[in-house]
Write a protein that holds these residues in place. Structure first.
Motif, PDB file in Angstrom:
ATOM      1  N   ASN A   7       3.420  86.444 -39.926  1.00  0.00           N
ATOM      2  CA  ASN A   7       4.402  85.676 -40.697  1.00  0.00           C
ATOM      3  C   ASN A   7       5.594  86.569 -41.036  1.00  0.00           C
ATOM      4  N   THR A   8       6.337  86.928 -40.016  1.00  0.00           N
ATOM      5  CA  THR A   8       7.494  87.812 -40.136  1.00  0.00           C
ATOM      6  C   THR A   8       8.387  87.597 -38.937  1.00  0.00           C
ATOM      7  N   PRO A   9       9.687  87.758 -39.088  1.00  0.00           N
ATOM      8  CA  PRO A   9      10.565  87.641 -37.919  1.00  0.00           C
ATOM      9  C   PRO A   9      10.518  88.868 -37.011  1.00  0.00           C
ATOM     10  N   TYR A  10       9.863  89.934 -37.503  1.00  0.00           N
ATOM     11  CA  TYR A  10       9.799  91.171 -36.727  1.00  0.00           C
ATOM     12  C   TYR A  10       8.559  91.196 -35.829  1.00  0.00           C
ATOM     13  N   GLY A  11       8.487  92.196 -34.972  1.00  0.00           N
ATOM     14  CA  GLY A  11       7.326  92.330 -34.102  1.00  0.00           C
ATOM     15  C   GLY A  11       7.256  93.703 -33.482  1.00  0.00           C
ATOM     16  N   SER A  31      -5.112  91.291 -29.574  1.00  0.00           N
ATOM     17  CA  SER A  31      -4.667  90.248 -28.647  1.00  0.00           C
ATOM     18  C   SER A  31      -3.929  89.123 -29.357  1.00  0.00           C
ATOM     19  N   ARG A  32      -4.015  89.059 -30.678  1.00  0.00           N
ATOM     20  CA  ARG A  32      -3.388  87.981 -31.431  1.00  0.00           C
ATOM     21  C   ARG A  32      -2.214  88.425 -32.295  1.00  0.00           C
ATOM     22  N   LEU A  33      -2.126  89.714 -32.570  1.00  0.00           N
ATOM     23  CA  LEU A  33      -1.022  90.217 -33.374  1.00  0.00           C
ATOM     24  C   LEU A  33       0.245  90.277 -32.528  1.00  0.00           C
ATOM     25  N   ARG A  34       1.312  89.722 -33.042  1.00  0.00           N
ATOM     26  CA  ARG A  34       2.576  89.724 -32.318  1.00  0.00           C
ATOM     27  C   ARG A  34       3.350  90.997 -32.678  1.00  0.00           C
ATOM     28  N   ALA A  35       2.925  92.080 -32.066  1.00  0.00           N
ATOM     29  CA  ALA A  35       3.526  93.390 -32.318  1.00  0.00           C
ATOM     30  C   ALA A  35       3.516  94.201 -31.025  1.00  0.00           C
ATOM     31  N   GLY A  36       4.573  94.976 -30.820  1.00  0.00           N
ATOM     32  CA  GLY A  36       4.653  95.758 -29.595  1.00  0.00           C
ATOM     33  C   GLY A  36       3.641  96.877 -29.540  1.00  0.00           C
ATOM     34  N   VAL A  37       3.259  97.423 -30.697  1.00  0.00           N
ATOM     35  CA  VAL A  37       2.290  98.510 -30.770  1.00  0.00           C
ATOM     36  C   VAL A  37       1.243  98.150 -31.815  1.00  0.00           C
ATOM     37  N   PHE A  87       6.608 102.546 -26.467  1.00  0.00           N
ATOM     38  CA  PHE A  87       6.841 102.070 -27.827  1.00  0.00           C
ATOM     39  C   PHE A  87       7.999 101.079 -27.807  1.00  0.00           C
ATOM     40  N   GLY A  88       7.858  99.997 -28.543  1.00  0.00           N
ATOM     41  CA  GLY A  88       8.935  99.018 -28.647  1.00  0.00           C
ATOM     42  C   GLY A  88       8.397  97.714 -29.199  1.00  0.00           C
ATOM     43  N   SER A 145      12.604  92.717 -33.604  1.00  0.00           N
ATOM     44  CA  SER A 145      12.408  94.163 -33.469  1.00  0.00           C
ATOM     45  C   SER A 145      12.956  94.688 -32.152  1.00  0.00           C
ATOM     46  N   GLY A 146      13.631  93.818 -31.385  1.00  0.00           N
ATOM     47  CA  GLY A 146      14.290  94.287 -30.171  1.00  0.00           C
ATOM     48  C   GLY A 146      13.492  94.048 -28.915  1.00  0.00           C
ATOM     49  N   TYR A 147      13.926  94.686 -27.834  1.00  0.00           N
ATOM     50  CA  TYR A 147      13.254  94.560 -26.551  1.00  0.00           C
ATOM     51  C   TYR A 147      13.486  95.819 -25.718  1.00  0.00           C
ATOM     52  N   GLY A 148      12.598  95.993 -24.736  1.00  0.00           N
ATOM     53  CA  GLY A 148      12.598  97.229 -23.954  1.00  0.00           C
ATOM     54  C   GLY A 148      11.576  98.190 -24.524  1.00  0.00           C
TER      55      GLY A 148
END
Length: 479
Positions: A413-417, A435-441, A456-457, A462-465
């Motif tokens: 529940n955040t706009p970041y990831g 597998s369910r957390l929407r986070a790059g790391v 890392f990204g 939180s951006g892309y790449g």
């Protein structure tokens, strides 16, 4: 019987290890020079508010000169065999190791972070990134991006003030390994380590124009991003500036990677090793004064152990030492700038106004400089600003959950990831959560662990790449 309390005598690192010149110029085409406009700005120690140096301020004419130098150096640099480029990168890495004490002191002086972190975390990682990408320089055909990958050209790179030298390494090392040339714009509050790195480039015999360093404000960064001679833009910083850069680059052929803000969830289950988890919580939010885009600023703790975790966390926070960044005993240093301190104070006051309970350990802050005591908020809801907005300071918001499904829902529940942490003894639960957390790391039973071989990204706001690892090469290759 109460355990004895040990007091630590001051153990300051010598400032003379990193003598700072009274004035410093831009680094363009292999030499230091004043800004074309003659303008300069002062860089200040956040711990003492003293002026450390007067630094030339880059403008559009300097951006033009630096991009021209990088463009002129590109054919010869990209034409070198990968093994030859690797030799330069290895040489840079070894010089960073040899001068690590000097660089660590300089970083702590200019940034405000504890010398223990600069010395034991930042500098080893800086050298490791150059070593790692030196190893890739002659193996690009085996990186999985085609049999004959080519460099893009000139990379314009804009880095933040929280990890000045480490962010420099994350960007310059892969760019050079792939055969690109670089124009780097360091943050205006922390230009000194980037300029010292320019000296290392000279010492390593790096050809003129391959690396150029332009200290300056946001206008210099904007001019670099918009310059038609730049083929690749890499930016680490705030989401708002990242949006502006994306709009500038849209419709051009420039490649773009963005590593932006975060509001990471650090999730503690009832079966976690709680003592270890508390250390991970402290590292996740108070490392580098919370000036970390992937900081674990939201603690999600399972309801059944919430009181136990909070009691242990408060005991641990009471042992944290705030003060002189050059003291080897210091745990939390100075906030980087008055603007950032004002932002932290504003959000902390908003947390209190919205009904959350604020707590800080007894903590005597120095009378000069920019300081904020380590702080934890309880009674936080997902609607609170402190649970939604990136504070970028030593402030932790605590929420509770009952089930893994609820933990995932609150964490996402955040706009970041950008990142997340999971603490549990069950490997299957870690995989289920990851597998369910929407986070790059996603870190498991640890937090804020970095390795040059690991990408890392983030995504969403939180951006892309990706930076780091084999993935970090792709952004600098024409594939």
């Amino acid at each position: 019987m109460n355990a004895p309390k040990f007091d630590y005598a001051p153990a300051p690192e010598s400032r003379e290890t990193a003598a700072v010149a009274a004035s410093q110029g831009l680094f363009i085409d292999g030499e230091f020079r004043p800004a074309a406009s003659g303008r300069a700005f002062k860089t200040v120690s956040p711990a003492t508010e003293e002026v450390l140096s007067e630094v030339a301020e880059a403008g559009e004419a300097d951006v033009e000169a630096a991009v021209a130098a990088a463009r002129a150096a590109f054919p010869a640099w990209s034409g070198l065999p990968g093994a030859e480029r690797a030799k330069y990168l290895f040489r840079v890495a070894r010089l960073i190791q040899e001068r690590s004490r000097e660089l660590a002191v300089l970083e702590s002086l200019d940034n405000g972070k504890p010398i223990r972190e600069s010395r034991d975390v930042d500098l080893p990682l800086v050298a490791a990134h150059f070593f790692y990408y030196a190893g890739w320089a002659d193996k690009l055909a085996h990186a999985g991006f085609g049999t004959d990958p080519r460099p893009l050209g000139v990379a314009g790179q804009v880095i933040p003030w929280n990890f000045p030298l480490l962010m420099l390494a994350w960007k310059i090392a892969p760019a050079l390994a792939c055969g690109n040339t670089v124009v780097l714009k360091p943050a205006e509050t922390t230009p000194l380590s980037a300029l010292r790195f320019a000296e290392i480039c000279q010492q390593a015999g790096l050809p003129a124009g391959v690396v150029n360093v332009l200290p300056g404000d946001g206008a210099a960064g904007a001019a670099l991003v918009a310059h038609p001679g730049v083929d690749k833009v890499a930016f680490t910083g705030s989401t708002e500036v990242g949006r502006q850069i994306a709009r500038t680059v849209a419709g051009t052929r420039k490649r773009l990677t963005l590593e932006l803000g975060g509001k990471a969830a650090n999730i503690v289950f009832e079966d976690a090793p709680l003592d270890q988890a508390v250390e991970g919580i402290v590292s996740g939010i108070f490392f580098n004064q919370g000036h970390v885009c992937c900081a674990g600023s939201r603690l999600l703790v399972q309801e059944s152990v919430a009181e136990e975790v909070l009691a242990a966390l408060k005991r641990r926070m009471a042992t944290l030492r705030v003060g002189d960044p050059l003291d080897k005993n210091t745990d939390i240093g100075a906030i980087n700038s008055p603007a950032q301190l004002a932002r932290i104070r504003e959000l902390a006051e908003a947390g209190e106004a919205e009904g959350a309970e604020r707590w800080s350990p007894p903590c005597e802050l120095p009378s000069t400089g920019y300081w904020f005591a380590p702080t934890v908020f309880t009674g936080v809801t997902q609607a609170h600003r402190i649970a939604r907005e990136e504070i970028f300071g030593p402030v932790l918001s605590v929420l509770t959950f009952r089930t893994p499904e609820e933990a995932v829902a609150k964490a996402n529940n955040t706009p970041y990831g950008l990142s997340a942490g999971v603490w549990t003894e069950k490997g299957s639960r870690i995989l289920w959560m990851a597998s369910r957390l929407r986070a790059g790391v996603v870190w498991s039973n640890t937090f804020n662990r970095f390795d040059p071989a690991s990408p890392f990204g983030g995504y969403r706001e939180s951006g892309y790449g990706r930076e780091g690892g084999r993935h970090g090469l792709e952004a600098y290759l024409d594939v």
